[in-house]
Design a protein around this motif. Structure first.
Motif, short mmCIF file in Angstrom:
data_model
loop_
_atom_site.label_atom_id
_atom_site.label_comp_id
_atom_site.label_asym_id
_atom_site.label_seq_id
_atom_site.Cartn_x
_atom_site.Cartn_y
_atom_site.Cartn_z
N GLN A 92 65.05 60.71 27.53
CA GLN A 92 65.16 62.04 27.08
C GLN A 92 64.27 62.24 25.66
OE1 GLN A 92 67.05 64.30 28.08
NE2 GLN A 92 67.82 62.90 29.63
N LYS A 93 63.15 60.98 25.77
CA LYS A 93 62.40 61.09 24.61
C LYS A 93 61.15 62.06 24.75
CE LYS A 93 62.19 58.52 20.48
NZ LYS A 93 63.19 57.30 20.05
N ALA A 94 60.64 62.42 23.92
CA ALA A 94 59.29 63.09 23.69
C ALA A 94 58.21 62.08 23.80
CB ALA A 94 59.14 64.02 22.54
N GLY A 95 56.95 62.35 24.05
CA GLY A 95 55.98 61.39 24.13
C GLY A 95 55.43 61.33 25.58
N CYS A 96 54.30 61.02 25.81
CA CYS A 96 53.73 60.74 27.16
C CYS A 96 54.02 59.14 27.49
CB CYS A 96 52.16 60.92 27.10
SG CYS A 96 51.16 59.84 26.36
N LEU A 97 54.11 58.90 28.84
CA LEU A 97 54.32 57.51 29.12
C LEU A 97 53.22 56.52 28.75
CD1 LEU A 97 56.43 58.28 32.53
CD2 LEU A 97 57.36 57.33 30.43
N PRO A 98 53.38 55.38 28.55
CA PRO A 98 52.13 54.46 28.38
C PRO A 98 51.04 54.54 29.42
CG PRO A 98 54.25 53.40 27.74
CD PRO A 98 54.62 54.61 28.32
N ASP A 99 51.63 54.69 30.69
CA ASP A 99 50.90 54.81 31.89
C ASP A 99 49.73 56.12 31.74
OD1 ASP A 99 51.43 52.41 32.80
OD2 ASP A 99 52.61 53.16 34.44
N ASP A 100 50.31 57.10 31.21
CA ASP A 100 49.53 58.39 31.05
C ASP A 100 48.74 58.48 29.86
OD1 ASP A 100 50.81 58.77 33.51
OD2 ASP A 100 52.48 60.12 32.63
N VAL A 101 48.67 57.70 28.89
CA VAL A 101 48.01 57.71 27.74
C VAL A 101 46.34 57.68 27.99
CG1 VAL A 101 48.04 55.41 26.90
CG2 VAL A 101 48.24 57.31 25.18
N GLY A 102 45.90 57.06 28.81
CA GLY A 102 44.50 57.01 28.94
C GLY A 102 44.12 58.21 29.58
N ASP A 103 44.62 58.96 30.49
CA ASP A 103 44.29 60.53 31.02
C ASP A 103 44.43 61.37 29.80
OD1 ASP A 103 43.77 59.57 33.51
OD2 ASP A 103 45.72 60.31 34.27
N LEU A 104 45.46 61.24 29.12
CA LEU A 104 45.53 62.46 28.18
C LEU A 104 44.56 62.10 26.77
CD1 LEU A 104 47.06 64.62 26.55
CD2 LEU A 104 48.82 62.88 25.75
N ALA A 105 44.20 60.84 26.54
CA ALA A 105 43.12 60.61 25.32
C ALA A 105 41.79 61.05 26.18
CB ALA A 105 43.11 59.09 25.16
N ALA A 106 41.49 60.89 27.27
CA ALA A 106 40.32 61.51 27.90
C ALA A 106 40.12 63.19 27.78
CB ALA A 106 40.15 61.14 29.57
N ALA A 107 41.30 63.75 28.10
CA ALA A 107 41.37 65.07 27.96
C ALA A 107 41.37 65.74 26.52
CB ALA A 107 42.76 65.67 28.48
N VAL A 108 41.97 64.95 25.56
CA VAL A 108 42.06 65.35 24.24
C VAL A 108 40.39 65.21 23.64
CG1 VAL A 108 42.65 64.88 21.82
CG2 VAL A 108 44.28 65.29 23.80
N ASP A 109 39.87 64.21 24.03
CA ASP A 109 38.31 64.02 23.60
C ASP A 109 37.49 65.05 24.02
OD1 ASP A 109 37.79 61.75 22.05
OD2 ASP A 109 37.21 60.33 23.55
N ARG A 110 37.77 65.88 24.96
CA ARG A 110 36.69 66.89 25.45
C ARG A 110 36.98 67.94 24.54
NH1 ARG A 110 37.79 64.23 30.85
NH2 ARG A 110 39.52 65.85 31.05
N LEU A 111 38.12 68.18 23.95
CA LEU A 111 38.30 69.38 23.25
C LEU A 111 37.55 69.41 21.84
CD1 LEU A 111 41.97 69.26 24.12
CD2 LEU A 111 40.44 71.07 24.89
N PRO A 112 36.61 70.38 21.70
CA PRO A 112 35.96 70.42 20.41
C PRO A 112 36.54 70.39 19.04
CG PRO A 112 35.93 72.47 21.69
CD PRO A 112 36.56 71.59 22.40
N GLN A 113 37.80 71.22 19.12
CA GLN A 113 38.48 71.46 17.73
C GLN A 113 39.40 70.38 17.58
OE1 GLN A 113 36.45 72.62 15.32
NE2 GLN A 113 37.77 74.42 14.86
N LEU A 114 39.59 69.49 18.28
CA LEU A 114 40.35 68.21 17.91
C LEU A 114 39.79 66.75 17.63
CD1 LEU A 114 43.23 68.57 20.86
CD2 LEU A 114 43.15 69.67 18.41
N ARG A 115 40.33 66.12 17.01
CA ARG A 115 39.61 64.88 16.63
C ARG A 115 40.83 63.75 17.03
NH1 ARG A 115 37.66 62.22 10.69
NH2 ARG A 115 37.02 60.28 11.84
N LEU A 116 40.70 63.11 17.85
CA LEU A 116 41.60 61.97 18.41
C LEU A 116 41.33 60.93 17.28
CD1 LEU A 116 43.59 61.21 20.34
CD2 LEU A 116 42.03 60.42 21.78
N ARG A 117 42.55 60.67 16.85
CA ARG A 117 42.58 59.76 15.70
C ARG A 117 43.32 58.42 16.19
NH1 ARG A 117 41.09 61.41 10.66
NH2 ARG A 117 41.15 59.11 9.96
#
Ligand SMILES: *Cc1c(COP(=O)(O)O)cnc(C)c1O
Length: 228
Positions: free
Chosen positions: A133-158
């Motif tokens: 029931q918990k929020a959060g992406c699954l460990p296996d999906d974090v790579g894809d999400l990080a790649a998506a966030v990296d392409r967004l100009p007004q976000l800085r992935l920390r």
């Protein structure tokens, strides 16, 4: 000293001791004061005692407190679940969001971040204990999400954030936190060299989190006392 100042000093001492115990430099761990369901007056007392970064979970409540505390130079972190109809306000009102767990939310936050603001600092929330029931992406999906966030100009992935299932004892607490650290390390080795933040550890497990490399510990009760 106010009661909050006394409690904050005790938390600072716990953090310093934990840094020293595992050979990390003093000051390498930042305390985020989690002020949900505590008053603006309590936050002002913490500010007077030297605390500048605050974490809020609920947008409406945060908005009211931001108005009351507009005279203070605070850093605002959003640590609650982000609903897609609330992304605009989150993008306008916060310096950090710790709870990005899907690409759609990330895209909206980037599009809605005002162009005259610096990029929004973002951590990806990982469901590290893989609880149904918990929020959060699954460990296996974090790579894809990080790649998506990296392409967004007004976000800085920390970095990454987790809220592991509560566990008793240092070793049991460390296990999921170690897994988050390893995920972060894998992302870095995969090209996300700018990741510098591990948001993990709360009042009950901050020592374990610091031993596993936390850079931000999110502390509510130990600073402000019990919530109503
Ligand atoms: C409430 C909350 C905290 C703080 O918890 P305490 O047990 O009061 O220290 C930390 N992180 C998140 C995401 C929270 O919602």
């Amino acid at each position: 000293m106010s009661e909050i100042a006394t409690r904050l000093a005790a938390v600072q001492e716990r953090v310093r001791a934990a840094e020293a115990d595992c050979g990390r430099p003093a000051g390498s761990v930042q305390i985020l004061a989690v002020s949900k369901r505590h008053s603006a007056a309590a936050m002002r007392a913490a500010y007077t005692a030297g605390q500048h970064a605050f974490g809020e979970n609920y947008l409406q409540e945060a908005t009211e407190k931001q108005a009351e505390l507009a005279d203070l130079a605070l850093e605002w972190h959003f640590i609650g679940g982000v609903q897609s109809n609330k992304t605009r306000e989150v993008a306008e009102r916060f310096d950090w969001v710790h709870t990005v767990d899907r690409a759609k939310i990330a895209r909206r936050l980037s599009e809605q971040r005002p162009p005259d603001h610096p990029p929004l600092n973002v951590c990806l929330q990982v469901n590290i204990s893989e609880e149904p029931q918990k929020a959060g992406c699954l460990p296996d999906d974090v790579g894809d999400l990080a790649a998506a966030v990296d392409r967004l100009p007004q976000l800085r992935l920390r970095g990454l954030m987790a809220l592991p299932a509560p566990a008793e004892g240092f070793d049991a607490q460390r296990r999921p936190l170690a897994r988050l650290r390893e995920l972060q390390q894998a992302l870095r080795e995969g090209g996300h060299h700018g990741l510098d933040t591990l948001s993990m550890g709360m009042s009950a497990d901050l020592e374990a989190a610091i031993a596993e490399g936390a850079t931000i510990v999110r502390i509510g009760t130990a600073i402000f006392g019990p919530r109503e």
